[in-house]
Structures are given as structure tokens and as C-alpha cells.
Design a protein around this motif. Sequence first.
Motif, PDB file in Angstrom:
ATOM      1  N   PHE A 195      -3.513 -83.464  64.016  1.00  0.00           N
ATOM      2  CA  PHE A 195      -4.863 -83.178  64.127  1.00  0.00           C
ATOM      3  C   PHE A 195      -5.350 -83.099  62.578  1.00  0.00           C
ATOM      4  O   PHE A 195      -4.656 -82.314  61.675  1.00  0.00           O
ATOM      5  CB  PHE A 195      -5.449 -82.066  64.717  1.00  0.00           C
ATOM      6  CG  PHE A 195      -6.586 -82.022  65.116  1.00  0.00           C
ATOM      7  CD1 PHE A 195      -7.036 -82.314  66.225  1.00  0.00           C
ATOM      8  CD2 PHE A 195      -7.865 -81.937  64.351  1.00  0.00           C
ATOM      9  CE1 PHE A 195      -8.121 -82.343  66.874  1.00  0.00           C
ATOM     10  CE2 PHE A 195      -9.071 -81.729  64.665  1.00  0.00           C
ATOM     11  CZ  PHE A 195      -9.242 -82.065  65.953  1.00  0.00           C
ATOM     12  N   LEU A 196      -6.259 -84.064  62.113  1.00  0.00           N
ATOM     13  CA  LEU A 196      -6.722 -84.105  60.713  1.00  0.00           C
ATOM     14  C   LEU A 196      -8.080 -83.840  60.632  1.00  0.00           C
ATOM     15  O   LEU A 196      -9.038 -84.315  61.154  1.00  0.00           O
ATOM     16  CB  LEU A 196      -6.574 -85.714  60.129  1.00  0.00           C
ATOM     17  CG  LEU A 196      -5.226 -86.394  60.530  1.00  0.00           C
ATOM     18  CD1 LEU A 196      -5.319 -87.805  60.098  1.00  0.00           C
ATOM     19  CD2 LEU A 196      -3.970 -85.726  60.015  1.00  0.00           C
ATOM     20  N   GLY A 197      -8.282 -82.705  59.744  1.00  0.00           N
ATOM     21  CA  GLY A 197      -9.585 -82.077  59.492  1.00  0.00           C
ATOM     22  C   GLY A 197      -9.813 -80.839  60.301  1.00  0.00           C
ATOM     23  O   GLY A 197     -10.064 -80.708  61.741  1.00  0.00           O
ATOM     24  N   LEU A 198      -9.938 -79.702  59.557  1.00  0.00           N
ATOM     25  CA  LEU A 198      -9.960 -78.537  60.333  1.00  0.00           C
ATOM     26  C   LEU A 198     -11.213 -77.798  59.835  1.00  0.00           C
ATOM     27  O   LEU A 198     -11.440 -76.629  59.436  1.00  0.00           O
ATOM     28  CB  LEU A 198      -8.623 -77.509  59.900  1.00  0.00           C
ATOM     29  CG  LEU A 198      -7.401 -78.148  60.332  1.00  0.00           C
ATOM     30  CD1 LEU A 198      -6.270 -77.132  59.904  1.00  0.00           C
ATOM     31  CD2 LEU A 198      -7.205 -78.263  61.920  1.00  0.00           C
ATOM     32  N   GLY A 199     -12.448 -78.531  60.098  1.00  0.00           N
ATOM     33  CA  GLY A 199     -13.787 -77.766  59.910  1.00  0.00           C
ATOM     34  C   GLY A 199     -13.955 -76.833  61.212  1.00  0.00           C
ATOM     35  O   GLY A 199     -13.240 -76.480  62.009  1.00  0.00           O
ATOM     36  N   VAL A 200     -15.327 -76.446  61.260  1.00  0.00           N
ATOM     37  CA  VAL A 200     -15.811 -75.779  62.392  1.00  0.00           C
ATOM     38  C   VAL A 200     -15.470 -76.308  63.770  1.00  0.00           C
ATOM     39  O   VAL A 200     -15.440 -75.577  64.707  1.00  0.00           O
ATOM     40  CB  VAL A 200     -17.438 -75.589  62.209  1.00  0.00           C
ATOM     41  CG1 VAL A 200     -17.770 -74.767  60.918  1.00  0.00           C
ATOM     42  CG2 VAL A 200     -18.264 -76.696  62.477  1.00  0.00           C
ATOM     43  N   MET A 201     -15.435 -77.502  63.836  1.00  0.00           N
ATOM     44  CA  MET A 201     -15.099 -78.350  64.953  1.00  0.00           C
ATOM     45  C   MET A 201     -13.485 -78.414  65.205  1.00  0.00           C
ATOM     46  O   MET A 201     -12.887 -78.108  66.155  1.00  0.00           O
ATOM     47  CB  MET A 201     -15.826 -79.667  65.216  1.00  0.00           C
ATOM     48  CG  MET A 201     -17.119 -79.464  65.379  1.00  0.00           C
ATOM     49  SD  MET A 201     -18.007 -78.632  66.650  1.00  0.00           S
ATOM     50  CE  MET A 201     -17.767 -79.879  67.749  1.00  0.00           C
ATOM     51  N   GLY A 202     -12.934 -79.042  64.081  1.00  0.00           N
ATOM     52  CA  GLY A 202     -11.361 -79.459  64.196  1.00  0.00           C
ATOM     53  C   GLY A 202     -10.647 -78.206  64.320  1.00  0.00           C
ATOM     54  O   GLY A 202      -9.516 -78.485  65.159  1.00  0.00           O
ATOM     55  N   TYR A 203     -10.929 -77.047  63.940  1.00  0.00           N
ATOM     56  CA  TYR A 203     -10.064 -75.921  63.744  1.00  0.00           C
ATOM     57  C   TYR A 203      -9.776 -75.573  65.173  1.00  0.00           C
ATOM     58  O   TYR A 203      -8.675 -75.523  65.622  1.00  0.00           O
ATOM     59  CB  TYR A 203     -10.531 -74.750  62.911  1.00  0.00           C
ATOM     60  CG  TYR A 203      -9.653 -73.656  62.671  1.00  0.00           C
ATOM     61  CD1 TYR A 203      -9.095 -73.431  61.329  1.00  0.00           C
ATOM     62  CD2 TYR A 203      -9.420 -72.771  63.623  1.00  0.00           C
ATOM     63  CE1 TYR A 203      -8.028 -72.563  60.948  1.00  0.00           C
ATOM     64  CE2 TYR A 203      -8.598 -71.670  63.362  1.00  0.00           C
ATOM     65  CZ  TYR A 203      -7.907 -71.663  61.754  1.00  0.00           C
ATOM     66  OH  TYR A 203      -7.078 -70.460  61.451  1.00  0.00           O
ATOM     67  N   PRO A 204     -11.088 -75.218  65.948  1.00  0.00           N
ATOM     68  CA  PRO A 204     -10.478 -74.697  67.161  1.00  0.00           C
ATOM     69  C   PRO A 204      -9.967 -75.800  68.113  1.00  0.00           C
ATOM     70  O   PRO A 204      -9.209 -75.504  69.283  1.00  0.00           O
ATOM     71  CB  PRO A 204     -11.941 -74.325  67.878  1.00  0.00           C
ATOM     72  CG  PRO A 204     -13.055 -74.907  67.112  1.00  0.00           C
ATOM     73  CD  PRO A 204     -12.317 -75.099  65.651  1.00  0.00           C
ATOM     74  N   MET A 205     -10.601 -77.055  68.048  1.00  0.00           N
ATOM     75  CA  MET A 205      -9.811 -78.258  68.816  1.00  0.00           C
ATOM     76  C   MET A 205      -8.393 -78.160  68.665  1.00  0.00           C
ATOM     77  O   MET A 205      -7.883 -78.336  69.722  1.00  0.00           O
ATOM     78  CB  MET A 205     -10.615 -79.444  68.480  1.00  0.00           C
ATOM     79  CG  MET A 205     -12.100 -79.738  68.837  1.00  0.00           C
ATOM     80  SD  MET A 205     -13.098 -80.988  67.918  1.00  0.00           S
ATOM     81  CE  MET A 205     -12.412 -82.252  68.905  1.00  0.00           C
ATOM     82  N   ALA A 206      -7.916 -78.235  67.494  1.00  0.00           N
ATOM     83  CA  ALA A 206      -6.424 -78.102  67.255  1.00  0.00           C
ATOM     84  C   ALA A 206      -5.844 -76.956  67.826  1.00  0.00           C
ATOM     85  O   ALA A 206      -4.739 -77.147  68.801  1.00  0.00           O
ATOM     86  CB  ALA A 206      -6.037 -78.274  65.745  1.00  0.00           C
ATOM     87  N   GLY A 207      -6.347 -75.752  67.954  1.00  0.00           N
ATOM     88  CA  GLY A 207      -5.937 -74.882  68.728  1.00  0.00           C
ATOM     89  C   GLY A 207      -5.653 -74.938  70.131  1.00  0.00           C
ATOM     90  O   GLY A 207      -4.872 -74.616  70.709  1.00  0.00           O
ATOM     91  N   HIS A 208      -6.858 -75.585  70.864  1.00  0.00           N
ATOM     92  CA  HIS A 208      -6.547 -75.701  72.223  1.00  0.00           C
ATOM     93  C   HIS A 208      -5.339 -76.761  72.563  1.00  0.00           C
ATOM     94  O   HIS A 208      -5.051 -76.688  73.531  1.00  0.00           O
ATOM     95  CB  HIS A 208      -7.942 -76.468  72.610  1.00  0.00           C
ATOM     96  CG  HIS A 208      -9.144 -75.573  72.968  1.00  0.00           C
ATOM     97  ND1 HIS A 208      -9.065 -74.475  73.769  1.00  0.00           N
ATOM     98  CD2 HIS A 208     -10.207 -75.519  72.003  1.00  0.00           C
ATOM     99  CE1 HIS A 208     -10.059 -73.811  73.551  1.00  0.00           C
ATOM    100  NE2 HIS A 208     -10.780 -74.438  72.658  1.00  0.00           N
ATOM    101  N   LEU A 209      -5.203 -77.604  71.568  1.00  0.00           N
ATOM    102  CA  LEU A 209      -3.778 -78.693  71.800  1.00  0.00           C
ATOM    103  C   LEU A 209      -2.753 -77.695  72.003  1.00  0.00           C
ATOM    104  O   LEU A 209      -2.025 -78.015  72.865  1.00  0.00           O
ATOM    105  CB  LEU A 209      -3.979 -79.555  70.863  1.00  0.00           C
ATOM    106  CG  LEU A 209      -4.916 -80.732  70.804  1.00  0.00           C
ATOM    107  CD1 LEU A 209      -4.949 -81.538  69.394  1.00  0.00           C
ATOM    108  CD2 LEU A 209      -4.588 -81.664  72.022  1.00  0.00           C
ATOM    109  N   VAL A 210      -2.536 -76.709  71.148  1.00  0.00           N
ATOM    110  CA  VAL A 210      -1.515 -75.847  71.218  1.00  0.00           C
ATOM    111  C   VAL A 210      -1.380 -74.894  72.268  1.00  0.00           C
ATOM    112  O   VAL A 210      -0.165 -74.874  73.345  1.00  0.00           O
ATOM    113  CB  VAL A 210      -1.353 -74.814  70.047  1.00  0.00           C
ATOM    114  CG1 VAL A 210      -0.209 -73.802  70.121  1.00  0.00           C
ATOM    115  CG2 VAL A 210      -1.228 -75.666  68.735  1.00  0.00           C
TER     116      VAL A 210
END
Length: 291
Positions: free
Chosen positions: A6-21
Motif C-alpha cells: 500500500f503506497l500512500g498513508l494519508g488520511v485515506m490510505g492509512y486506515p485503508m491499509a489497516g483494514h487490509l491487515v
Amino acid sequence: MANVAFLGLGVMGYPMAGHLVAKGHQVTVYNRSESKAKAWVAEHGGGWGATPRAAAEAADFVMACVGNDDDLRSICLGPDGAFAGMKPGAVFVDHTTVSAQVTRELAAVAADQGKGFVDAPVSGGQAGAVNGVLSVMCGGPEADYARAEPVIAAYARICRRLGDSGAGQLAKMMNQICIAGLVQGLAEALAFGQKAGLDGEAVVEVISQGAAGSWQMANRHKTMLADSFDFGFAVDWMRKDLGICLATADEIGASLPITALIDQFYKDVQLMGGGRNDTSSLIRRLSTGPK
């Protein structure tokens, strides 16, 4: 379960990547500021890469959520870009809101290299990302989408393929056109009510149950009445998105008179110093000013 970058951990990417885990995927992240990537790993586990290429090397899927066309090109292309690290058959899924032109350009590069590409911009804002209930609009080859959809489901309420490469971005433009009109209409109604001496909260309680009801009304009327906008989807980002809409309209011969006007209203908000305020701050042009 998939191996995902997951590339890009802004206000959207940070939680989105967390949901993948949370859904059991193995996730490696990349962010331009390494401190953010390290903080994410400390919170969620997984790993981080110093470059997009390093993050993407073992991935079956590479998801991205960055800022604009140039940001997307920079993480995809070049010796340190994700495409250089992706293995043949891996699929790149772009959640950034960008032009259909750059989407088609990068999809063609990926195809030449034997890699998949799905444009998959999202709607639902920061709250949708945090709660894992985003609407995801996709374009790209059917086979690439079919493989990616179960992974995207980690943070999606609904996910649909709407056509070939670029179709997801065109659908996101339609989404932003609709939002701009809704927010301006709500701003005008609330400002009108203030001038007329009505209780805005009481009126919204009634009209939100009828034909005027919308997500914007339900989720933004309280903060608009309170003149509170330090959250949400920034005016600067909305102007970027509306600029894409207007440029595309010129290319395809579509007419967007209301969208063009509201884009100028957002410019007014920027000139008032509200570029980082939520898009609902449009009401500040119409009200008596900050309380």
C-alpha cells in the motif's frame, strides 16, 4: 489472503491499509515520509519499504492512494517506482483521484510489462475510510478487476467495475460534480434560514426526511451551522478534483456550467484562507462570517 503493498498513508490510505491487515492480508507500506510508514507498522504490524519499488517487490497487489497525476507517475515509474519492483501478473490498484488520461497512460505501461492495472477512485471521505465503507468506482480489464475486487472489499461498502481503463476516474468525476452541487445547495438553504430567523437544526430535522435529504445534509449541516470546518475533505483537494472534471468536460464536449461556478466559489473560500477547511465551508461565502 494476498500479499499486498500500500503506497500512500494519508488520511485515506492509512486506515485503508489497516483494514487490509484486519482482513488477514500481509501488508507492506510505503509513504513519502518514512516516519508515517514506521508509525503505521508500529500500530498494525506488517512491513515498510523505503521506496515504492521495495514495497512492491513481493506483492500480488499494489494499492496506491496519493495526491495527483504527478504523484501517481512518481510512485509508478522510474528505477525506484512500483512498476520496477512488481512481479509479472501482479495488479496495481490506484485509489487516487486523477485524470483518466494518466490512468490510461499508466495502464498501457503496466500492460506492456505484463502487469495488471485497475483505476479505483473512492468516495466516502475520511470517515468512510476509517469505517471501511467506501464506494469504489473501477475501470480496467475484467480479469484484473475480478482478481482485485476481493482485496478491495476490505474497505469497501460497494465496489463495481464500470468499464475499461479510465472508467473509474470518469465515474469519480460524476461523483464530485454531484457533491459540489449538493454542498452549494445546502449552504444556500442554511444561510437563507439564518437570514430568515429560523432554527436550522429544527428545519433540517424535517426536510431531511423528505426529497431534500442527502448524505451532505445528514453529515454536514450541524458543523455548517456551527461554523466548524477543521476536518474532512479539504477545499484544496476539491478544487483539484473539479479542475479534472472541467478539463475533461472540455475534452469530451460536455457542459458543466454549475460545476464551473461552484469551482469559483471554492476559489473564494481559498482566498478567505480556507483551503484546508472541509468542502462544506462554502457556507462561509454566504453567512455573516465566523462566529
